[in-house]
Design a protein around this motif. Structure first.
Motif, PDB file in Angstrom:
ATOM      1  N   VAL A 164       1.001  -1.225   0.086  1.00  0.00           N
ATOM      2  CA  VAL A 164       0.125  -0.016   0.007  1.00  0.00           C
ATOM      3  C   VAL A 164       0.891   1.335   0.158  1.00  0.00           C
ATOM      4  O   VAL A 164       1.515   1.384   1.074  1.00  0.00           O
ATOM      5  CB  VAL A 164      -1.018   0.068   1.270  1.00  0.00           C
ATOM      6  N   ASP A 165       0.720   2.076  -1.260  1.00  0.00           N
ATOM      7  CA  ASP A 165       1.581   3.323  -0.977  1.00  0.00           C
ATOM      8  C   ASP A 165       0.768   4.383  -0.568  1.00  0.00           C
ATOM      9  O   ASP A 165      -0.255   4.728  -1.387  1.00  0.00           O
ATOM     10  CB  ASP A 165       2.120   3.297  -2.644  1.00  0.00           C
ATOM     11  N   LEU A 166       1.132   4.876   0.400  1.00  0.00           N
ATOM     12  CA  LEU A 166       0.482   5.964   0.935  1.00  0.00           C
ATOM     13  C   LEU A 166       0.410   7.276   0.140  1.00  0.00           C
ATOM     14  O   LEU A 166      -0.447   8.217   0.377  1.00  0.00           O
ATOM     15  CB  LEU A 166       0.914   6.362   2.566  1.00  0.00           C
ATOM     16  N   LEU A 167       1.391   7.746  -0.725  1.00  0.00           N
ATOM     17  CA  LEU A 167       1.704   8.824  -1.342  1.00  0.00           C
ATOM     18  C   LEU A 167       1.084   8.555  -2.780  1.00  0.00           C
ATOM     19  O   LEU A 167       0.132   9.564  -2.967  1.00  0.00           O
ATOM     20  CB  LEU A 167       3.039   9.091  -1.458  1.00  0.00           C
ATOM     21  N   THR A 168       1.125   7.667  -3.683  1.00  0.00           N
ATOM     22  CA  THR A 168       0.533   7.617  -4.741  1.00  0.00           C
ATOM     23  C   THR A 168      -0.644   6.788  -4.750  1.00  0.00           C
ATOM     24  O   THR A 168      -1.666   6.698  -5.852  1.00  0.00           O
ATOM     25  CB  THR A 168       1.411   6.740  -5.385  1.00  0.00           C
ATOM     26  N   GLN A 169      -1.252   6.414  -3.758  1.00  0.00           N
ATOM     27  CA  GLN A 169      -2.519   5.387  -3.534  1.00  0.00           C
ATOM     28  C   GLN A 169      -2.537   4.210  -4.158  1.00  0.00           C
ATOM     29  O   GLN A 169      -3.497   3.863  -4.720  1.00  0.00           O
ATOM     30  CB  GLN A 169      -3.590   6.330  -3.767  1.00  0.00           C
ATOM     31  N   GLU A 170      -1.252   3.821  -4.678  1.00  0.00           N
ATOM     32  CA  GLU A 170      -1.115   2.432  -5.368  1.00  0.00           C
ATOM     33  C   GLU A 170      -1.221   1.335  -4.271  1.00  0.00           C
ATOM     34  O   GLU A 170      -0.824   1.369  -3.331  1.00  0.00           O
ATOM     35  CB  GLU A 170       0.045   2.419  -6.234  1.00  0.00           C
ATOM     36  N   VAL A 171      -2.014   0.485  -4.970  1.00  0.00           N
ATOM     37  CA  VAL A 171      -2.406  -1.049  -4.075  1.00  0.00           C
ATOM     38  C   VAL A 171      -1.978  -2.098  -4.839  1.00  0.00           C
ATOM     39  O   VAL A 171      -2.533  -2.388  -5.890  1.00  0.00           O
ATOM     40  CB  VAL A 171      -3.586  -0.845  -3.561  1.00  0.00           C
ATOM     41  N   ARG A 196       0.522  -9.096  -6.662  1.00  0.00           N
ATOM     42  CA  ARG A 196       1.217  -8.297  -7.616  1.00  0.00           C
ATOM     43  C   ARG A 196       0.232  -7.645  -8.817  1.00  0.00           C
ATOM     44  O   ARG A 196       0.693  -7.344  -9.827  1.00  0.00           O
ATOM     45  CB  ARG A 196       2.357  -9.248  -8.241  1.00  0.00           C
ATOM     46  N   GLN A 197      -0.905  -7.936  -8.311  1.00  0.00           N
ATOM     47  CA  GLN A 197      -1.957  -7.074  -9.259  1.00  0.00           C
ATOM     48  C   GLN A 197      -2.624  -5.697  -8.697  1.00  0.00           C
ATOM     49  O   GLN A 197      -2.510  -5.592  -7.512  1.00  0.00           O
ATOM     50  CB  GLN A 197      -3.290  -8.117  -9.528  1.00  0.00           C
ATOM     51  N   SER A 198      -2.422  -4.860  -9.606  1.00  0.00           N
ATOM     52  CA  SER A 198      -2.880  -3.578  -9.197  1.00  0.00           C
ATOM     53  C   SER A 198      -4.330  -3.231  -8.916  1.00  0.00           C
ATOM     54  O   SER A 198      -5.324  -4.131  -9.546  1.00  0.00           O
ATOM     55  CB  SER A 198      -2.633  -2.625 -10.154  1.00  0.00           C
ATOM     56  N   ILE A 199      -4.679  -2.881  -7.731  1.00  0.00           N
ATOM     57  CA  ILE A 199      -6.296  -2.732  -7.327  1.00  0.00           C
ATOM     58  C   ILE A 199      -6.621  -1.246  -7.288  1.00  0.00           C
ATOM     59  O   ILE A 199      -6.221  -0.603  -6.471  1.00  0.00           O
ATOM     60  CB  ILE A 199      -6.273  -3.219  -5.722  1.00  0.00           C
ATOM     61  N   ARG A 200      -7.489  -0.969  -8.175  1.00  0.00           N
ATOM     62  CA  ARG A 200      -7.960   0.350  -8.352  1.00  0.00           C
ATOM     63  C   ARG A 200      -9.079   0.701  -7.368  1.00  0.00           C
ATOM     64  O   ARG A 200     -10.005   0.054  -7.307  1.00  0.00           O
ATOM     65  CB  ARG A 200      -8.559   0.531  -9.577  1.00  0.00           C
ATOM     66  N   LEU A 201      -8.830   1.650  -6.501  1.00  0.00           N
ATOM     67  CA  LEU A 201      -9.474   2.035  -5.281  1.00  0.00           C
ATOM     68  C   LEU A 201     -10.213   3.675  -5.510  1.00  0.00           C
ATOM     69  O   LEU A 201      -9.146   4.322  -5.982  1.00  0.00           O
ATOM     70  CB  LEU A 201      -8.969   1.863  -4.085  1.00  0.00           C
ATOM     71  N   THR A 202     -11.138   3.728  -5.203  1.00  0.00           N
ATOM     72  CA  THR A 202     -11.822   5.389  -4.788  1.00  0.00           C
ATOM     73  C   THR A 202     -10.800   5.828  -3.835  1.00  0.00           C
ATOM     74  O   THR A 202     -10.484   5.251  -3.054  1.00  0.00           O
ATOM     75  CB  THR A 202     -13.192   5.391  -4.770  1.00  0.00           C
ATOM     76  N   PRO A 203     -11.067   7.190  -3.822  1.00  0.00           N
ATOM     77  CA  PRO A 203     -10.405   7.814  -2.651  1.00  0.00           C
ATOM     78  C   PRO A 203     -10.794   7.344  -1.268  1.00  0.00           C
ATOM     79  O   PRO A 203      -9.794   7.320  -0.106  1.00  0.00           O
ATOM     80  CB  PRO A 203     -10.471   9.367  -3.066  1.00  0.00           C
ATOM     81  N   VAL A 208     -10.154   4.031   3.800  1.00  0.00           N
ATOM     82  CA  VAL A 208     -10.430   2.889   4.799  1.00  0.00           C
ATOM     83  C   VAL A 208      -9.165   1.987   4.871  1.00  0.00           C
ATOM     84  O   VAL A 208      -8.747   1.565   6.162  1.00  0.00           O
ATOM     85  CB  VAL A 208     -11.782   2.388   4.331  1.00  0.00           C
ATOM     86  N   LEU A 209      -8.711   1.729   3.694  1.00  0.00           N
ATOM     87  CA  LEU A 209      -7.505   0.499   3.762  1.00  0.00           C
ATOM     88  C   LEU A 209      -6.526   1.088   4.442  1.00  0.00           C
ATOM     89  O   LEU A 209      -5.813   0.412   4.975  1.00  0.00           O
ATOM     90  CB  LEU A 209      -7.373   0.327   2.179  1.00  0.00           C
ATOM     91  N   SER A 210      -6.214   2.308   4.176  1.00  0.00           N
ATOM     92  CA  SER A 210      -4.814   2.767   4.713  1.00  0.00           C
ATOM     93  C   SER A 210      -4.917   2.850   6.094  1.00  0.00           C
ATOM     94  O   SER A 210      -3.998   2.978   6.821  1.00  0.00           O
ATOM     95  CB  SER A 210      -4.796   4.485   4.057  1.00  0.00           C
ATOM     96  N   VAL A 211      -6.202   3.278   6.669  1.00  0.00           N
ATOM     97  CA  VAL A 211      -6.158   3.489   8.109  1.00  0.00           C
ATOM     98  C   VAL A 211      -6.090   2.015   8.556  1.00  0.00           C
ATOM     99  O   VAL A 211      -5.242   1.856   9.572  1.00  0.00           O
ATOM    100  CB  VAL A 211      -7.588   3.950   8.678  1.00  0.00           C
ATOM    101  N   LEU A 212      -6.542   0.986   8.060  1.00  0.00           N
ATOM    102  CA  LEU A 212      -6.226  -0.426   8.594  1.00  0.00           C
ATOM    103  C   LEU A 212      -4.969  -0.682   8.505  1.00  0.00           C
ATOM    104  O   LEU A 212      -4.342  -1.504   9.417  1.00  0.00           O
ATOM    105  CB  LEU A 212      -7.228  -1.269   7.911  1.00  0.00           C
ATOM    106  N   GLU A 243     -11.363  -9.925  -3.353  1.00  0.00           N
ATOM    107  CA  GLU A 243     -11.667 -11.307  -3.581  1.00  0.00           C
ATOM    108  C   GLU A 243     -11.795 -11.669  -4.989  1.00  0.00           C
ATOM    109  O   GLU A 243     -11.691 -12.794  -5.305  1.00  0.00           O
ATOM    110  CB  GLU A 243     -13.144 -11.542  -3.094  1.00  0.00           C
ATOM    111  N   LYS A 244     -11.591 -10.786  -5.764  1.00  0.00           N
ATOM    112  CA  LYS A 244     -11.490 -11.078  -7.285  1.00  0.00           C
ATOM    113  C   LYS A 244     -10.182 -11.690  -7.621  1.00  0.00           C
ATOM    114  O   LYS A 244      -9.849 -12.423  -8.743  1.00  0.00           O
ATOM    115  CB  LYS A 244     -11.635  -9.888  -8.095  1.00  0.00           C
ATOM    116  N   VAL A 245      -9.027 -11.234  -6.642  1.00  0.00           N
ATOM    117  CA  VAL A 245      -7.682 -11.622  -6.882  1.00  0.00           C
ATOM    118  C   VAL A 245      -7.736 -12.973  -5.891  1.00  0.00           C
ATOM    119  O   VAL A 245      -7.043 -13.818  -6.342  1.00  0.00           O
ATOM    120  CB  VAL A 245      -6.758 -10.551  -6.452  1.00  0.00           C
TER     121      VAL A 245
END
Length: 232
Positions: A141-148, A152-159, A164-168, A209-211
């Motif tokens: 989880v990249d906190l600056l670029t928001q890349e997840v 090894r698969q990129s997960i596209r998330l809304t802001p 939510v993910l970054s807090v966890l 879960e898709k991954v």
């Protein structure tokens, strides 16, 4: 703990060596924390933001080379290897992997302090950790670029999903209360924000879960909150 002192993270699975290094470095004026393996080291690197790492190579669960690789994704923190592996080939591998210095065991107490001070002088202040890595579940989880990246698969998330993910991720493996998540993501805690958080967690789970269909990355701990499942 005196917060004005520089922090050293000792990553070593031998208790006697940890005790000795803590004594040496505390007498020299440093704050010292320790981790018995690479997994714990990554958690403490993110949580405590140390100034330098003393890293053993031969450790259970995750050896020093793998731990170093993950550390380099998270920060430019200086790393000194202290290892029983002291051949020329081992030392060359260390510098090839990007360590800042290499000490073979057994070591002289004064030399440890001198090497630590020298590396800190050269390195300056390390950047804050901006990328959180969880190798046991193959999550980054990249906190600056928001890349997840998940397996090894990129997960596209809304802001908001990323919030939510970054807090966890920042609190993992601890449970994060519903109120803490609501305050962090929405700026307030109410029944409405908790419902919105619940829906975001549902969307996050679907994407992950898709991954990995049979692995639940975000756990709901009844009446307490959510936690990131950072171990398989």
């Amino acid at each position: 703990m005196d917060e004005s002192r520089q922090r050293i993270l000792v990553v070593e699975d031998e208790p006697d060596t940890v005790f000795l290094l803590k004594q040496i470095l505390r007498i020299a004026g440093f704050n010292v924390l320790s981790a018995p393996n690479g997994h714990e080291a990554l958690k403490k690197l993110a949580e405590y933001q140390p100034d330098l790492v003393l890293l053993d190579i031969m450790m259970p669960e995750m050896d020093g080379w793998e731990a170093l690789n993950h550390m380099r994704k998270m920060s430019n923190i200086p790393v000194i290897v202290i290892s029983a592996l002291g051949s020329k080939e081992d030392v060359i591998q260390g510098f090839s992997e990007g360590v800042d210095d290499y000490l073979a065991k057994p070591f002289y107490n004064a030399e440890v302090v001198a090497r630590v001070k020298a590396v800190l002088r050269r390195a300056g202040r390390p950047q804050e950790v901006s990328r959180l890595v969880f190798p046991q579940v193959d999550l980054e989880v990249d906190l600056l670029t928001q890349e997840v990246l998940f397996h090894r698969q990129s997960i596209r998330l809304t802001p908001k999903e990323f919030s939510v993910l970054s807090v966890l991720a920042k609190h993992s493996p601890a449970i994060v209360s519903y109120s803490t998540i609501s305050q962090s993501v929405w700026g307030e805690d109410s029944q409405d924000t908790r419902k919105r958080t619940k829906y975001l967690v549902y969307l996050l789970r679907r994407k992950f879960e898709k991954v990995q269909p049979r692995f639940e990355l975000i756990l709901n701990v009844d009446r307490l909150g959510y936690k990131l499942q950072s171990e398989p």
